[in-house]
Design an enzyme around this catalytic site. Sequence first.
Site, mmCIF file in Angstrom:
data_model
loop_
_atom_site.group_PDB
_atom_site.id
_atom_site.type_symbol
_atom_site.label_atom_id
_atom_site.label_comp_id
_atom_site.label_asym_id
_atom_site.label_seq_id
_atom_site.Cartn_x
_atom_site.Cartn_y
_atom_site.Cartn_z
ATOM 1 N N GLU A 150 22.192 37.872 58.328
ATOM 2 C CA GLU A 150 23.477 37.755 57.897
ATOM 3 C C GLU A 150 24.017 38.775 56.700
ATOM 4 O O GLU A 150 23.173 39.081 55.764
ATOM 5 C CB GLU A 150 23.617 36.345 57.314
ATOM 6 C CG GLU A 150 23.515 35.248 58.374
ATOM 7 C CD GLU A 150 24.412 35.368 59.698
ATOM 8 O OE1 GLU A 150 25.330 36.010 59.335
ATOM 9 O OE2 GLU A 150 24.085 34.700 60.692
ATOM 10 N N HIS A 200 19.252 34.069 60.379
ATOM 11 C CA HIS A 200 19.266 33.173 61.454
ATOM 12 C C HIS A 200 18.541 33.492 62.595
ATOM 13 O O HIS A 200 18.283 34.443 63.073
ATOM 14 C CB HIS A 200 20.773 32.914 62.108
ATOM 15 C CG HIS A 200 21.487 31.883 61.410
ATOM 16 N ND1 HIS A 200 22.915 32.211 60.687
ATOM 17 C CD2 HIS A 200 21.374 30.537 61.374
ATOM 18 C CE1 HIS A 200 23.157 31.200 60.246
ATOM 19 N NE2 HIS A 200 22.486 30.227 60.717
ATOM 20 N N ARG A 206 31.202 20.785 61.145
ATOM 21 C CA ARG A 206 31.806 20.383 62.568
ATOM 22 C C ARG A 206 31.216 18.904 62.811
ATOM 23 O O ARG A 206 31.401 17.997 63.425
ATOM 24 C CB ARG A 206 31.302 21.152 63.594
ATOM 25 C CG ARG A 206 31.800 21.056 65.048
ATOM 26 C CD ARG A 206 31.688 22.207 65.814
ATOM 27 N NE ARG A 206 32.724 23.216 65.579
ATOM 28 C CZ ARG A 206 33.794 23.201 66.378
ATOM 29 N NH1 ARG A 206 34.221 22.287 67.012
ATOM 30 N NH2 ARG A 206 34.535 24.185 66.131
#
Lengths: 215, 215, 215, 215
Positions: C80, C167, C90
Amino acid sequence: MKTVLVTGFDPFGGDIVNPALEAVKQLEGYASDSFRVEVRELPTVFGRSIEKLRGYMEELQPDLILCVGQAGGRTDMTVERVAINVNDARIPDNASQQPIDTEVVPGGPVAYWSTLPVKALVKEMTEQGIPASVSHTAGTFVCNHIFYGLMHQLAVTGSASRGGFIHIPYLPEQAARQAGQPSMALETIVKGLRISIDAAVRYEKDIVAVGGQIS
Amino acid sequence: MKTVLVTGFDPFGGDIVNPALEAVKQLEGYASDSFRVEVRELPTVFGRSIEKLRGYMEELQPDLILCVGQAGGRTDMTVERVAINVNDARIPDNASQQPIDTEVVPGGPVAYWSTLPVKALVKEMTEQGIPASVSHTAGTFVCNHIFYGLMHQLAVTGSASRGGFIHIPYLPEQAARQAGQPSMALETIVKGLRISIDAAVRYEKDIVAVGGQIS
Amino acid sequence: MKTVLVTGFDPFGGDIVNPALEAVKQLEGYASDSFRVEVRELPTVFGRSIEKLRGYMEELQPDLILCVGQAGGRTDMTVERVAINVNDARIPDNASQQPIDTEVVPGGPVAYWSTLPVKALVKEMTEQGIPASVSHTAGTFVCNHIFYGLMHQLAVTGSASRGGFIHIPYLPEQAARQAGQPSMALETIVKGLRISIDAAVRYEKDIVAVGGQIS
Amino acid sequence: MKTVLVTGFDPFGGDIVNPALEAVKQLEGYASDSFRVEVRELPTVFGRSIEKLRGYMEELQPDLILCVGQAGGRTDMTVERVAINVNDARIPDNASQQPIDTEVVPGGPVAYWSTLPVKALVKEMTEQGIPASVSHTAGTFVCNHIFYGLMHQLAVTGSASRGGFIHIPYLPEQAARQAGQPSMALETIVKGLRISIDAAVRYEKDIVAVGGQIS
């Protein structure tokens, strides 16, 4: 004057409207000097859909039969090349049937080729700006079921008529309700289907064009 | 009466027509009781695009600025939330420049938020059947560059005007030339942009709605 | 001798084991002539995860901090580049919190760059056969939250230490339970993380290499 | 004691090593109380690959034949259910042949089913943490060609032996050279193939399990 029978499936899975059917309905009466389209609706039901289709074929004696269904998740118009003799439902159909690994036609051949000029359909659509490709699997649900049923009917009756299946993507309003899914506008789909019908009537045999898949 | 400036990029990578620009051009003169749209073209060139944009902002004194670019491979209208201070070109721009890890504005902040109501835009589009979502990266090419340049300009001039960026998918005719890419019809895109402009004018501040991404 | 702090998240969403954490745990004690790795676990909880991280940073005074999280659906190791000042969940976190469009650090800058040499990490991984790329969004859930919290802590304390976020994809056993998801073997992930730590220690500044995204 | 013939393809498209072949080679000598594996290499060439396969079948008189090929872009081990009687090459094979819409076996049936217990293979793999699914198209290149050739050979010789085809994903080192492609570690693939061989020997007939595709 040739008769072209085009079919779509009724609403499925709780929806009141089947947008794929809406696309198909717009072809009602589509015609040229050499053909005229008749549109009919089929139930999303194993078995009964084929019976209905046979009835329409008897009624209309079509020279060309194009069955249309929706393939959610696909990006383009996919012209199916081959139907296989298996019912393998991941979800129940509209009559709550969920056959697993049964035959569409007991004792029938493993598969039938589409007798539409699949490469010509793809070429004509892409040249006119409609994303399209040949597909080598129509799945194992009611779409493949009706496709196999259609080709079997033509084969056993020794019919000179030709037939096949086209899968269409989600419509935008369907994709708007589930993130990340590709879609295609109704107008684009209808234009693609019209081009396909024109080409299917015009090309008695398929063209030779690159369009296979490595895997 | 508010002035809304909408920009699109000129043809890129050898194409004569930029279909994204065609979508944007259809908004020329789009208006309501409270706003009127002016459309301008920007070069797909690092640096010069920002200079051009600044010129249009001076000329038109817009209350709202919406820059539009194409994100080939995306399935829906993506409303960009954040612009970052980096130029990192995977391919050369239209002036054969390929900056790698330089700053859009030397010494500028790492990032700027869009000042458009991004969640409201997504809600309005999806409710009206246009696939749309919030995006957290506008890439690192000229799209992010102009987006950052826009937000920086608004920030350093202390402008009360609001601005942001929307990425649109390939058009069908572009996807027809490259297998497997999702697309969206011109009409769908134009409708989505109109809804976005209406919502951007109407919503002074954004709504609270689920729309984040886990990763 | 440098201290490298590597963090992973505790089990999430009802799972007893967090396979991403398993990968991270395998780095415990990983060392060379110039560094030694310490592994710590963070809760998948907005707020508390940052407090915990600050505690570990005080305790260990690490020269390098690498936070690791899982990005289900990605195909490769994604380094990242930028953390943004927003919490936009979410789904609820492990403490049933679901913040929407709040700031990670009220009044903090919009974003922070990773201070890891992101291009060098990607180059070293791909050259050694590990699929990897630079990512320009860490999402808006707890992964981005901890990444922003880390970079803010380094910034406000004027620390010379460097930090960043990687990630990792699903593990095969996770993908085996949900059709169609890409995955990466534990061994491949661990090898990628080791290469990343080596490179992060070795490269004081990043290399210039193509690695941007058009959109 | 049963003999299991497992085949892989030689390097293709300019590569010196075919990583898929490396996976297959690791099965050499894999055995249990009831079977023993023999591994053989096939050329990525229409026609000649089938001749070679027939030679190996005569030599080894295998009870079970598993052909393995690579399907770049797929995320999981895909057990092919059906082979179709078409050669339709998107690119030339290793002998520079590029047949378009020719038959694998002139006059042969449209398709053959795999005689492996495909659902059982998928169930056993996924239960042991290996991503796997049933596939309804092996493409139209040399993979489908050898699969059809195999099933035809078994059919025309009236053999009681069973056979089928499994597609494997890219290896990580292949995916590391092309952004965004999913991959699977060699160890995961080899484990999946071992589980498949065990299951193919053990299950004389397939299980009934959900595993179809809607489209």
